[in-house]
Scaffold this active site. Sequence first.
Site, PDB file in Angstrom:
ATOM      1  CG  ASP A 261     -34.912 -25.076  45.647  1.00  0.00           C
ATOM      2  OD1 ASP A 261     -34.637 -24.783  44.456  1.00  0.00           O
ATOM      3  OD2 ASP A 261     -35.625 -24.355  46.370  1.00  0.00           O
TER       4      ASP A 261
ATOM      5  CG  LEU B 157     -29.310 -27.887  35.071  1.00  0.00           C
ATOM      6  CD1 LEU B 157     -29.483 -28.498  33.696  1.00  0.00           C
ATOM      7  CD2 LEU B 157     -28.209 -28.601  35.829  1.00  0.00           C
ATOM      8  NE  ARG B 158     -29.484 -20.356  39.246  1.00  0.00           N
ATOM      9  CZ  ARG B 158     -30.649 -20.182  39.857  1.00  0.00           C
ATOM     10  NH1 ARG B 158     -31.781 -20.193  39.168  1.00  0.00           N
ATOM     11  NH2 ARG B 158     -30.695 -19.980  41.157  1.00  0.00           N
TER      12      ARG B 158
ATOM     13  CG  HIS C 225     -36.302 -28.469  43.245  1.00  0.00           C
ATOM     14  ND1 HIS C 225     -37.523 -28.151  43.794  1.00  0.00           N
ATOM     15  CD2 HIS C 225     -35.827 -27.314  42.737  1.00  0.00           C
ATOM     16  CE1 HIS C 225     -37.767 -26.860  43.628  1.00  0.00           C
ATOM     17  NE2 HIS C 225     -36.741 -26.321  42.991  1.00  0.00           N
TER      18      HIS C 225
ATOM     19  CG  ASN D 195     -35.906 -21.354  37.474  1.00  0.00           C
ATOM     20  OD1 ASN D 195     -35.279 -22.386  37.279  1.00  0.00           O
ATOM     21  ND2 ASN D 195     -35.752 -20.615  38.557  1.00  0.00           N
TER      22      ASN D 195
ATOM     23  CG  HIS E 272     -39.458 -25.694  47.571  1.00  0.00           C
ATOM     24  ND1 HIS E 272     -40.735 -25.212  47.600  1.00  0.00           N
ATOM     25  CD2 HIS E 272     -38.888 -25.200  46.444  1.00  0.00           C
ATOM     26  CE1 HIS E 272     -40.928 -24.457  46.535  1.00  0.00           C
ATOM     27  NE2 HIS E 272     -39.825 -24.432  45.811  1.00  0.00           N
TER      28      HIS E 272
ATOM     29  CG  HIS F 100     -28.311 -16.859  43.176  1.00  0.00           C
ATOM     30  ND1 HIS F 100     -29.026 -16.461  42.063  1.00  0.00           N
ATOM     31  CD2 HIS F 100     -29.213 -17.420  44.016  1.00  0.00           C
ATOM     32  CE1 HIS F 100     -30.301 -16.779  42.237  1.00  0.00           C
ATOM     33  NE2 HIS F 100     -30.445 -17.370  43.409  1.00  0.00           N
TER      34      HIS F 100
END
Length: 448
Positions: A325, A66-67, A63, A97, A234, A329
């Site tokens: 996870d 990578l962005r 999980h 996502n 999670h 950011h």
Amino acid sequence: MARVLLRNGRLICPFTGVDRTADVLVEDGRIAAVGHGGGIVTENAEVLDLAGKIISPGFVDLHTHLREPGEEHKETIATAVEAALAGGFTTVCAMPNTQPALDSRITIETVARRSEGLGVRVLPIGAITVGRRGEQLAPLGSMAAAGAVAFSDDGSPVSDAGLMRRALEYSRPMGLPIVTHAEELALSAGGSMHEGAVSARLGVRGIPAAAEEVMVRRDVALAEMTGGRLHVAHVSTVGAVDAIREAKRRGVAVTAEATPHHLALTDEWVAGWEDLDGDGRPPTALGERAYDTSTKVNPPLRSRDHVEAVIEGVRDGTIDAIATDHAPHSPLEKECEYGCGAFGISGLETALGLAMTLVGRGAATLPRLVALLTSEPARAFGLPPQGVREGARAELVVFDPEREWVVDPSRMASRGRNTPLDGHRLRGRVLLTIAGERVWRSPELEAR
Ligand SMILES: [Zn+2]
């Protein structure tokens, strides 16, 4: 690196069942020999004396966010790979996502192509629904053919039970798991932290534990009905652990993961009461770092009773794997009021140190911990075994289970420095990670 001899370490390889003092010779990205007692004689090799250190297969993260593509100011595939290496991971499964979402053959292939040559295996997870909008099933078959290892709308639940049923039915013949981000939005929407005594005191809107439990129970029922493979991401609540335990007893094809932060931190961290020992001193005033958005994560850090239940789930095998996870950011998304901050913790580089608290409190032995980070996640997703054996591609980590270190976000390899552990002391340090030809070394590794 041409040749490195890892000498005299404790080799723990859950794939092959080995747990003994051993020497491992790595040559041009492959394991050239595994021996013991100085039996491997080699010229021109760098020799690392690893007495007291652990040699294990590289960690496998089910999980990782990578962005890339779309949010490269938070992380790129290349920076995530550096963070993975620094955390001991040689395989990461990439959540879809991104922007655009990984919901097609083309996007899956793009991530696979951009990851080539970085050493760490980056395995894409395809979205369950088109654009992760929860309206229409994505082309699961062509994504599987392109290399997707699982399917998930992670970040969002699949709220439509009928769609989730079809996803489980369609993925079943492919043998790939559907990964559920279990959240009932009708209960969680608008919440920023665990709903309980601490959220009431802080005046922050809460996310009740039931928001997770009802969705886990729904998805377990759908997996049971369809025979599809379900993986619960999670896990953070008493009710979710109970539901998964009961489902496994009934023979439902369900696996589950827990994150290091849900195993080691409680909702008290949101109030600035930061305690890694779990000695539960009753706090009186808000801590210095109360309302720090680095503690904001979804699912939220839970109260002590939930944390204990997740630890018990790990202990009794209800939870199969530890997964980070990892959710990097930039300060843009985090330097704001608590309610406005983005959810997520940058987790690859602190995973081992936090997971080691399980060993510290007797909830896992060292070999079991290694299994939770290597063979167990591989089994949950049906990934090929990566045992430490002669001839195999070198995917190894060397760590010191006793070494203490202080988390300094400014020194993290990830672009995301959003961790609540800033300044905290962890025990358990990755010293060396080898992913094929790619070698990552901690400055603390002494060569001889
Ligand atoms: Zn999620």
